[in-house]
Design an enzyme around this catalytic site. Structure first.
Site, short mmCIF file in Angstrom:
data_model
loop_
_atom_site.label_atom_id
_atom_site.label_comp_id
_atom_site.label_asym_id
_atom_site.label_seq_id
_atom_site.Cartn_x
_atom_site.Cartn_y
_atom_site.Cartn_z
CG LEU A 124 44.57 -17.95 1.58
CD1 LEU A 124 43.78 -16.63 1.48
CD2 LEU A 124 45.64 -17.86 2.64
CB ALA A 129 38.40 -24.04 6.38
N GLY A 130 36.48 -22.37 3.92
CA GLY A 130 36.62 -21.40 2.84
C GLY A 130 36.60 -20.00 3.41
CB THR A 159 44.43 -19.64 -9.06
OG1 THR A 159 43.00 -19.70 -8.99
CG2 THR A 159 44.84 -19.10 -10.43
NE ARG A 272 18.58 -11.50 -35.17
CZ ARG A 272 18.49 -12.64 -35.83
NH1 ARG A 272 19.40 -12.94 -36.75
NH2 ARG A 272 17.51 -13.49 -35.57
CG HIS A 342 23.75 -11.53 -27.93
ND1 HIS A 342 24.11 -10.48 -27.12
CD2 HIS A 342 24.74 -11.65 -28.85
CE1 HIS A 342 25.28 -9.99 -27.52
NE2 HIS A 342 25.68 -10.67 -28.57
N GLY A 343 19.17 -12.76 -27.57
CA GLY A 343 18.16 -13.79 -27.80
C GLY A 343 18.78 -15.18 -27.82
CD GLU A 367 40.80 -12.64 -3.67
OE1 GLU A 367 40.94 -12.96 -2.46
OE2 GLU A 367 41.72 -12.77 -4.49
CB THR A 369 30.65 -15.19 -0.15
OG1 THR A 369 30.36 -14.97 1.24
CG2 THR A 369 31.31 -16.56 -0.31
#
Length: 389
Positions: A124, A129-130, A159, A272, A342-343, A367, A369
């Site tokens: 598409l 043109a998006g 894809t 941790r 997680h730092g 699909e 924005t």
């Protein structure tokens, strides 16, 4: 209201969960970082019948209900969102072909698409043109005694471009039509057609695994029998109706990312230690972990709600848009909060969370924005086409 999955849906989820935990999770980080295509994973997905999710049983597919469809993308994205993209574009195209194709087109393509012997995608977007698909410049003019189409143009971010056969391509069969959508059609372009060229893989921040390519069409001759549905001027409607399932797919992928972010954060908070105790016992970490869980579960419920509305047979472009907007934004927030828990290790490529952080932003873009979808939802509400009660 019953928010429980059926026995069949639970079994399907368990099968998928086992597949993801054994076949995807152990290799995802290494393969994603090296740029290795997930060939073995694709073969296993074929064996599980996942390429037939959106194909009717009459043509050899699973004809999965939409909640099960969402479960598939949630679980696979929990392991590796990029792999889910291979199925995503394929499934949108299969849904479009099953809904809008001629009987001959369905017989020719759907059985092999269901098994994965053939794969597909959907072309598409163009360089200019998006979101505004009516602005595409790819043209298809009639030529010769059989009325074949001669196609010229360029498509971007495609894809499965290197594997798609056929590749549905949105074109202008009447560039002078006003409004523009009345002159737009979809042609099923077969791989190997002279003039059809996949020219480049586009580098990306995340969403690695599947290729995202530029496709150039130069005087590609496409038989008139390859016009989707056999009638010109319906291409944009055919594409947009299929993107309803695409938004469920994106919402579900977002839930998968959020789930993995939660899993990683919870495990790290338990393991941790700092100042002699697990960091999960510190209030700041507790608050952030709880917020991830709230966002995750809210996104999941909204996604399943939109999917169930589609299974009820009602038009659900508003519901799918709302689910996609909310779930995609929660995925990014969950990934960021997981990284904070997680730092410094959250910033390391040795931990899963940095990949989640790179994959999540695409969910708010793909699909449609989120900013555009907010406008779509608002217009439906203002016009009385959707009610929130």
């Amino acid at each position: 209201m019953d928010f429980r999955l059926t026995d069949e849906q639970r079994l399907f989820r368990e099968t998928l969960r086992d597949f993801v935990d054994t076949e995807i999770v152990p290799v995802a980080r290494e393969w994603e970082q090296s740029g290795r295509y997930p060939t073995e994973i694709v073969e296993k997905m074929k064996q599980l019948g996942l390429f037939g999710l959106a194909v009717p049983e009459s043509h050899g597919g699973l004809s999965a209900d939409t909640v099960s469809f969402a479960l598939a993308f949630e679980e696979i994205s929990r392991g590796w969102m990029g792999v889910a993209g291979i199925l995503g574009s394929h499934s949108v195209s299969c849904f479009m072909l099953a809904r809008h194709g001629t009987e001959e087109q369905k017989r020719r393509y759907l059985p092999e698409l269901a098994t994965g012997a053939r794969r597909t995608g959907i072309a598409l977007t163009e360089p200019g043109a998006g979101t505004d698909l009516q602005g595409i410049r790819t043209t298809a003019r009639r030529d010769g005694p059989d009325g074949d189409y001669i196609v010229n143009g360029t498509k971007m971010w495609i894809t499965n471009a290197r594997y798609a056969d056929p590749l549905p391509v949105l074109v202008k069969t009447d560039p002078s039509a006003d409004p523009a959508h009345k002159g737009m059609s979809i042609l099923l372009v077969e791989a190997g057609s002279p003039g059809f060229e996949v020219t480049a893989d586009i580098g990306k921040l995340g969403y690695k695994g599947p290729e995202s390519c530029e496709v150039v069409l130069t005087d590609v001759r496409v038989p008139a029998s390859q016009l989707l549905g056999g009638v010109e001027g319906r291409g944009l409607q055919q594409a947009l109706s299929s993107l309803e399932t695409g938004r469920i797919n994106i919402a579900a992928r977002s839930v998968g990312i959020a789930q993995r972010a939660y899993d990683e954060a919870l495990g790290y908070a338990r393991a941790r230690t700092a100042f002699g105790r697990p960091i999960g016992e510190f209030q700041a970490v507790e608050q952030r972990l709880a917020q991830i869980a709230v966002r995750l579960q809210a996104a999941r419920l909204m996604t399943y709600w939109a999917a169930s509305r589609m299974d009820d047979g009602v038009r659900m472009d508003t519901e799918s848009g709302m689910a996609k907007i909310f779930a995609s934004e929660q995925a990014l927030e969950c990934a960021i909060d997981s990284m904070r828990i997680h730092g410094g290790y959250g910033y390391s490529t040795e931990f899963e969370v940095e990949r989640l952080y790179r994959d999540a932003p695409l969910m708010s873009i793909g699909e449609g924005t989120n900013d555009v979808l907010r406008g779509v939802v608002a217009k439906a509400l203002l016009a009385g086409k959707a009610t929130i009660r």
